[in-house]
Design a protein around this motif. Sequence first.
Motif, PDB file in Angstrom:
ATOM      1  N   THR A   1       0.829  -1.203   0.000  1.00 46.93           N
ATOM      2  CA  THR A   1       0.000   0.000   0.000  1.00 46.93           C
ATOM      3  C   THR A   1       0.868   1.260   0.000  1.00 46.93           C
ATOM      4  OG1 THR A   1      -0.060   0.018   2.400  1.00 46.93           O
ATOM      5  CG2 THR A   1      -1.818  -1.206   1.262  1.00 46.93           C
ATOM      6  N   ALA A   2       0.211   2.425  -0.072  1.00 49.58           N
ATOM      7  CA  ALA A   2       0.937   3.696  -0.007  1.00 49.58           C
ATOM      8  C   ALA A   2       1.692   3.815   1.306  1.00 49.58           C
ATOM      9  CB  ALA A   2      -0.052   4.851  -0.176  1.00 49.58           C
ATOM     10  N   GLU A   3       1.085   3.333   2.373  1.00 48.08           N
ATOM     11  CA  GLU A   3       1.752   3.358   3.683  1.00 48.08           C
ATOM     12  C   GLU A   3       3.007   2.490   3.663  1.00 48.08           C
ATOM     13  OE1 GLU A   3       0.778   2.351   8.392  1.00 48.08           O
ATOM     14  OE2 GLU A   3      -0.666   1.844   6.824  1.00 48.08           O
TER      15      GLU A   3
ATOM     16  N   ARG B   1       3.363   0.501  -8.799  1.00 43.26           N
ATOM     17  CA  ARG B   1       2.121   0.831  -8.090  1.00 43.26           C
ATOM     18  C   ARG B   1       1.251   1.776  -8.936  1.00 43.26           C
ATOM     19  NH1 ARG B   1       0.092   1.238  -3.270  1.00 43.26           N
ATOM     20  NH2 ARG B   1      -0.106   3.503  -3.537  1.00 43.26           N
TER      21      ARG B   1
ATOM     22  N   ARG C   1      -6.180  -1.899  -3.503  1.00 38.89           N
ATOM     23  CA  ARG C   1      -6.786  -1.683  -2.189  1.00 38.89           C
ATOM     24  C   ARG C   1      -6.855  -0.199  -1.853  1.00 38.89           C
ATOM     25  NH1 ARG C   1      -4.700  -5.866   2.298  1.00 38.89           N
ATOM     26  NH2 ARG C   1      -6.242  -4.619   3.401  1.00 38.89           N
ATOM     27  N   ASP C   2      -5.802   0.541  -2.181  1.00 35.92           N
ATOM     28  CA  ASP C   2      -5.794   1.979  -1.905  1.00 35.92           C
ATOM     29  C   ASP C   2      -6.881   2.701  -2.692  1.00 35.92           C
ATOM     30  OD1 ASP C   2      -3.717   1.863  -0.099  1.00 35.92           O
ATOM     31  OD2 ASP C   2      -2.166   2.365  -1.551  1.00 35.92           O
TER      32      ASP C   2
ATOM     33  N   ARG D   1     -10.255   2.001  -1.164  1.00 34.84           N
ATOM     34  CA  ARG D   1     -10.337   2.716   0.114  1.00 34.84           C
ATOM     35  C   ARG D   1     -10.613   4.203  -0.120  1.00 34.84           C
ATOM     36  NH1 ARG D   1      -5.582   1.405   1.978  1.00 34.84           N
ATOM     37  NH2 ARG D   1      -6.234  -0.563   2.894  1.00 34.84           N
TER      38      ARG D   1
ATOM     39  N   GLU E   1     -11.708  -3.857   1.738  1.00 33.10           N
ATOM     40  CA  GLU E   1     -12.100  -2.466   1.543  1.00 33.10           C
ATOM     41  C   GLU E   1     -13.520  -2.363   0.992  1.00 33.10           C
ATOM     42  OE1 GLU E   1      -8.001  -2.689   2.245  1.00 33.10           O
ATOM     43  OE2 GLU E   1      -9.169  -3.759   0.746  1.00 33.10           O
TER      44      GLU E   1
END
Length: 311
Positions: free
Chosen positions: A100-102, A143, A245-246, A249, A276
């Motif tokens: 993910t971005a995190e 990504r 997923r991002d 979300r 999500e």
Amino acid sequence: MSANTFKNYMTQWNLFRCWATAKCVQCLPAQAAQVAAYLAERTELHGHKPATLRVAAAAIAFAHRSAGCEDPCSSDEVKRTLKAAARKSGRAQKQAVALTAEALGIIRTAACRPRPGRGGRLESPGKAKARGSFDIALISVMRDAMLRVSEAAALKWGDIHTEPDGTGRLLIRRSKTDPEGRGAVAFVSAEAMAALSIIKEARSGSDDVFALSPNQISRRIKQAAQAAGLGEGFSGHSPRVGMARDLVRAGIELPALMHAGRWRSPAMPAHYARNEIAGNNAVARFYGTPAGHLNAATQSDAAQREIRRHG
């Protein structure tokens, strides 16, 4: 079809052909009962997963169609065998951990730290910076463009165009869902374009961007995640799953997600982002409304009264 799909089909077809030879039965054309027996044997004796059996059945079907023979895998008998294998497995197919971005942010902070080499000796600061910058560019682009490892491996510098605002457009010439090579254009953020500019050096348009095989790409992503303390389970598919997923979300609907990831069917993106999607389903939305808040508060009050009543 893609070269990888064809290679997998040939591998699976040769396995079936060898099995048929050992059983003294004809492999082309094959009888549906024999194909069903072959798939059942792979399940019972070898524990092969449903996904592997589906590829095997697709390969057998492809060989028969190519030879102008009737497809034995279209029979109810073979379909029942595949369904039985799925029921017997009883487990969801293993999925790559989402990058993910995190997770990318964590990797960015750790990517350029020196790592121990094979002999245990730490990299020099210069080598660590070059390797880390490469990993950041690789993961960021994969990504943003939701690239499969085969697409990342095939990417050329001439396929990337910089827009006036600093963002980029990336031409994907051929992919798993585009074997005819019609091509697709993907968006790349200004941040990812800046990461690419660091590793470009003096390259021509015909040079590979990453110059790695699909397996090498997967290995680098796995190692970058491990070095950042993110644990196991990351692979070359993780950036694609993580962006899916991002996006969900962030409220992106499934059709737009399918377009961004070049999926023909909603099944896989829905599988990747199922948590999500569940968090945004009808029940979740209900609890986000005033009526839902009132309902939750009422249930909470009732629960508290029940606890007090029973001491």
